[in-house]
Design a protein around this motif. Structure first.
Motif, PDB file in Angstrom:
ATOM      1  N   GLN A 150       2.839  -0.748 -14.456  1.00 59.35           N
ATOM      2  CA  GLN A 150       4.149  -0.344 -13.957  1.00 59.35           C
ATOM      3  C   GLN A 150       4.124  -0.157 -12.449  1.00 59.35           C
ATOM      4  OE1 GLN A 150       4.854   3.258 -16.090  1.00 59.35           O
ATOM      5  NE2 GLN A 150       5.432   2.231 -17.987  1.00 59.35           N
ATOM      6  N   LEU A 151       2.978   0.254 -11.917  1.00 57.63           N
ATOM      7  CA  LEU A 151       2.880   0.605 -10.499  1.00 57.63           C
ATOM      8  C   LEU A 151       2.952  -0.622  -9.601  1.00 57.63           C
ATOM      9  CD1 LEU A 151       2.338   3.076  -8.657  1.00 57.63           C
ATOM     10  CD2 LEU A 151      -0.075   2.477  -8.765  1.00 57.63           C
ATOM     11  N   SER A 152       2.210  -1.669  -9.918  1.00 56.82           N
ATOM     12  CA  SER A 152       2.144  -2.834  -9.037  1.00 56.82           C
ATOM     13  C   SER A 152       3.505  -3.479  -8.811  1.00 56.82           C
ATOM     14  CB  SER A 152       1.155  -3.857  -9.599  1.00 56.82           C
ATOM     15  OG  SER A 152      -0.144  -3.309  -9.623  1.00 56.82           O
ATOM     16  N   PRO A 153       4.290  -3.797  -9.847  1.00 55.87           N
ATOM     17  CA  PRO A 153       5.610  -4.386  -9.599  1.00 55.87           C
ATOM     18  C   PRO A 153       6.504  -3.469  -8.762  1.00 55.87           C
ATOM     19  CG  PRO A 153       4.989  -4.667 -11.890  1.00 55.87           C
ATOM     20  CD  PRO A 153       3.977  -3.748 -11.275  1.00 55.87           C
ATOM     21  N   HIS A 154       6.367  -2.164  -8.944  1.00 57.56           N
ATOM     22  CA  HIS A 154       7.188  -1.215  -8.194  1.00 57.56           C
ATOM     23  C   HIS A 154       7.037  -1.431  -6.700  1.00 57.56           C
ATOM     24  CE1 HIS A 154       9.139   2.563  -7.152  1.00 57.56           C
ATOM     25  NE2 HIS A 154       8.088   2.875  -6.425  1.00 57.56           N
ATOM     26  N   PHE A 155       5.811  -1.550  -6.218  1.00 53.66           N
ATOM     27  CA  PHE A 155       5.592  -1.735  -4.788  1.00 53.66           C
ATOM     28  C   PHE A 155       5.883  -3.171  -4.344  1.00 53.66           C
ATOM     29  CE2 PHE A 155       2.951   2.017  -5.600  1.00 53.66           C
ATOM     30  CZ  PHE A 155       3.561   2.881  -4.691  1.00 53.66           C
ATOM     31  N   GLN A 200     -12.039   2.281   1.974  1.00 57.08           N
ATOM     32  CA  GLN A 200     -11.691   1.411   3.098  1.00 57.08           C
ATOM     33  C   GLN A 200     -10.705   0.324   2.678  1.00 57.08           C
ATOM     34  OE1 GLN A 200     -15.518   0.047   4.297  1.00 57.08           O
ATOM     35  NE2 GLN A 200     -15.810  -1.320   2.547  1.00 57.08           N
ATOM     36  N   ASP A 201     -10.751  -0.116   1.413  1.00 55.97           N
ATOM     37  CA  ASP A 201      -9.780  -1.098   0.936  1.00 55.97           C
ATOM     38  C   ASP A 201      -8.393  -0.472   0.806  1.00 55.97           C
ATOM     39  OD1 ASP A 201     -11.867  -2.830   0.818  1.00 55.97           O
ATOM     40  OD2 ASP A 201     -12.017  -2.894  -1.373  1.00 55.97           O
ATOM     41  N   GLU A 202      -8.349   0.772   0.365  1.00 58.41           N
ATOM     42  CA  GLU A 202      -7.069   1.468   0.275  1.00 58.41           C
ATOM     43  C   GLU A 202      -6.464   1.678   1.658  1.00 58.41           C
ATOM     44  OE1 GLU A 202      -4.099   3.739  -2.073  1.00 58.41           O
ATOM     45  OE2 GLU A 202      -5.551   2.139  -2.476  1.00 58.41           O
ATOM     46  N   ILE A 203      -7.301   1.985   2.638  1.00 56.33           N
ATOM     47  CA  ILE A 203      -6.825   2.155   4.015  1.00 56.33           C
ATOM     48  C   ILE A 203      -6.293   0.831   4.562  1.00 56.33           C
ATOM     49  CG2 ILE A 203      -7.560   2.651   6.368  1.00 56.33           C
ATOM     50  CD1 ILE A 203      -9.476   4.737   5.231  1.00 56.33           C
ATOM     51  N   ALA A 204      -6.994  -0.266   4.283  1.00 53.47           N
ATOM     52  CA  ALA A 204      -6.536  -1.585   4.728  1.00 53.47           C
ATOM     53  C   ALA A 204      -5.180  -1.920   4.116  1.00 53.47           C
ATOM     54  CB  ALA A 204      -7.564  -2.649   4.360  1.00 53.47           C
ATOM     55  N   TYR A 205      -4.997  -1.548   2.856  1.00 54.26           N
ATOM     56  CA  TYR A 205      -3.708  -1.781   2.193  1.00 54.26           C
ATOM     57  C   TYR A 205      -2.603  -0.978   2.868  1.00 54.26           C
ATOM     58  CZ  TYR A 205      -0.237  -2.090  -1.529  1.00 54.26           C
ATOM     59  OH  TYR A 205       0.914  -2.315  -2.241  1.00 54.26           O
ATOM     60  N   LEU A 206      -2.890   0.264   3.209  1.00 53.11           N
ATOM     61  CA  LEU A 206      -1.903   1.099   3.898  1.00 53.11           C
ATOM     62  C   LEU A 206      -1.540   0.504   5.258  1.00 53.11           C
ATOM     63  CD1 LEU A 206      -3.220   4.721   3.176  1.00 53.11           C
ATOM     64  CD2 LEU A 206      -1.335   3.527   2.052  1.00 53.11           C
ATOM     65  N   ASN A 207      -2.542   0.037   5.987  1.00 50.62           N
ATOM     66  CA  ASN A 207      -2.281  -0.551   7.305  1.00 50.62           C
ATOM     67  C   ASN A 207      -1.393  -1.794   7.199  1.00 50.62           C
ATOM     68  OD1 ASN A 207      -3.657   1.318   8.924  1.00 50.62           O
ATOM     69  ND2 ASN A 207      -5.630   0.333   8.507  1.00 50.62           N
ATOM     70  N   ASN A 208      -1.633  -2.621   6.181  1.00 49.35           N
ATOM     71  CA  ASN A 208      -0.784  -3.795   5.988  1.00 49.35           C
ATOM     72  C   ASN A 208       0.657  -3.385   5.668  1.00 49.35           C
ATOM     73  OD1 ASN A 208      -2.735  -5.759   6.452  1.00 49.35           O
ATOM     74  ND2 ASN A 208      -3.397  -5.797   4.321  1.00 49.35           N
ATOM     75  N   ILE A 236     -11.821   5.784  -4.328  1.00 44.77           N
ATOM     76  CA  ILE A 236     -10.540   6.447  -4.574  1.00 44.77           C
ATOM     77  C   ILE A 236      -9.767   5.621  -5.582  1.00 44.77           C
ATOM     78  CG2 ILE A 236      -9.275   5.254  -2.744  1.00 44.77           C
ATOM     79  CD1 ILE A 236      -7.842   7.929  -2.183  1.00 44.77           C
ATOM     80  N   ALA A 237      -8.856   6.242  -6.305  1.00 43.58           N
ATOM     81  CA  ALA A 237      -8.005   5.498  -7.225  1.00 43.58           C
ATOM     82  C   ALA A 237      -7.113   4.549  -6.422  1.00 43.58           C
ATOM     83  CB  ALA A 237      -7.149   6.460  -8.041  1.00 43.58           C
ATOM     84  N   PRO A 238      -6.984   3.297  -6.847  1.00 44.63           N
ATOM     85  CA  PRO A 238      -6.211   2.323  -6.054  1.00 44.63           C
ATOM     86  C   PRO A 238      -4.723   2.627  -6.045  1.00 44.63           C
ATOM     87  CG  PRO A 238      -6.824   1.386  -8.167  1.00 44.63           C
ATOM     88  CD  PRO A 238      -7.530   2.706  -8.076  1.00 44.63           C
ATOM     89  N   MET A 239      -4.075   2.313  -4.925  1.00 52.82           N
ATOM     90  CA  MET A 239      -2.637   2.464  -4.750  1.00 52.82           C
ATOM     91  C   MET A 239      -2.169   3.876  -5.074  1.00 52.82           C
ATOM     92  SD  MET A 239      -1.223  -1.231  -6.076  1.00 52.82           S
ATOM     93  CE  MET A 239       0.301  -1.006  -5.163  1.00 52.82           C
ATOM     94  N   LEU A 240      -2.992   4.839  -4.685  1.00 51.08           N
ATOM     95  CA  LEU A 240      -2.660   6.239  -4.909  1.00 51.08           C
ATOM     96  C   LEU A 240      -1.871   6.811  -3.738  1.00 51.08           C
ATOM     97  CD1 LEU A 240      -3.139   8.674  -6.831  1.00 51.08           C
ATOM     98  CD2 LEU A 240      -5.189   9.177  -5.502  1.00 51.08           C
TER      99      LEU A 240
END
Length: 334
Positions: A150-155, A200-208, A236-240
């Protein structure tokens, strides 16, 4: 597998004969002649003590909860010791002193059978607890997969809407934005399937994601970002965190002020990860908890409970025209 009451009774009746035969054989070893009466008493005593042990195990597990393996090993060692004790003394005939016979034979026999009943019941309870734990884990995994699906389509829907607006007003920037969109898609579709990902992957996602928002809002946005540069081996949990970032932009842009203020900080120290995000908003807006609505926040709260249990702290503060969310997690290491 649980036995019904009838199955227990049938099992006891069937096992009466081998127990009686073993008791009679042992009595013949310690006496000059076996007696059926004494073997019958021993058989009855055996089953009574066995069920007494089962009752003790039930009470013990109810009060203590999970029984650790060290206690089971100690109980098994006691049973083995008493069994050896009885067979060592089988070389000596029953004495004429009842008190000494009680100490050498009957007391070890009673204690051993009670301990045996306790041990067997605790093992069965342990198997049941393990089965329940596996079932709970399977349920948790199933719920997590549902939440993440449910989370991925939301974003993705929100990002595509932003990209559509940018394609009309600033189409010359579309090639670079499409590349960042592909990175967003890759992360949300593939990485989000994992329970934990590198921080670091979660941070990269936030920066994008912030790249899209800065272009969309333009000079009206006053953004402060403080992310650590070295976060190796931290999970960390992804897309948190993106849920809180998206909500900050969603409600900050609705203000009628000339500037939009958003301040986000991520700190890693000791055993904790702390994320704080603060955004301006109209004071007359609805309350903080009403603002935080929809699939995104509801899912992230459930995921926090499932993945972190009581190892996180989440707080919301709404005052003086600024809305602040603080999330602190126990750090997980790769």
């Amino acid at each position: 597998m649980e036995f019904s009451r009838k199955q227990h009774v049938a099992f006891c009746l069937l096992s009466t004969f081998p127990v009686f035969w073993m008791a009679l054989s042992y009595i013949e070893m310690v006496t000059t002649g076996g007696t059926g009466e004494l073997a019958s008493i021993s058989t009855i005593c055996f089953f009574c003590c066995l069920y007494l042990g089962r009752y003790i195990a039930q009470v013990w597990s109810t009060r203590a909860g999970q029984i650790d393996n060290s206690k089971l090993l100690a109980l098994g060692g006691l049973i083995l010791f008493l069994l050896i004790w009885m067979f060592v003394h089988a070389d000596y005939p029953l004495l004429s002193m009842p008190a000494l016979n009680l100490l050498l034979y009957w007391l070890p026999f009673v204690v051993m059978v009670v301990a045996l009943g306790t041990f067997i019941k605790l093992m069965r309870i342990g198997q049941q607890q393990l089965g329940h734990a596996k079932a709970d884990q399977a349920q948790t995994q199933s719920e997590l997969r549902l939440l993440q699906s449910q989370l991925s389509p939301h974003f993705l829907f929100n990002t595509l809407n932003n990209l559509y607006g940018l394609s009309i007003t600033r189409h010359q920037e579309m090639p670079g934005l499409l590349l960042k969109l592909s990175e967003l898609l890759r992360y949300s579709v593939y990485e989000a399937k994992e329970q934990f990902v590198p921080l670091q992957d979660e941070i990269a996602y936030l920066n994008n994601y912030l790249t899209f928002e800065k272009i969309r809002i333009g000079e009206r946005l006053h953004l402060t970002v403080d992310f650590p540069t070295s976060v190796e081996n931290i999970l960390i949990a992804p897309m948190l965190l993106i849920v809180f970032v998206e909500n900050a932009f969603k409600h900050a842009k609705n203000t009628t002020d000339h500037r939009i203020y958003i301040d986000m900080r991520l700190k890693v120290w000791s055993n904790f990860i702390q994320f704080e995000i603060r955004n301006s908003h109209q004071i007359q807006e609805q309350g903080a908890f009403n603002k935080f609505s929809g699939v995104g926040l509801e899912n992230v709260k459930k995921r926090l409970d499932l993945l972190y249990g009581n190892q996180y702290d989440f707080s919301i503060n709404d005052s003086a025209g600024f809305y602040t969310v603080m999330l602190q997690l126990n750090k997980k290491i790769k």
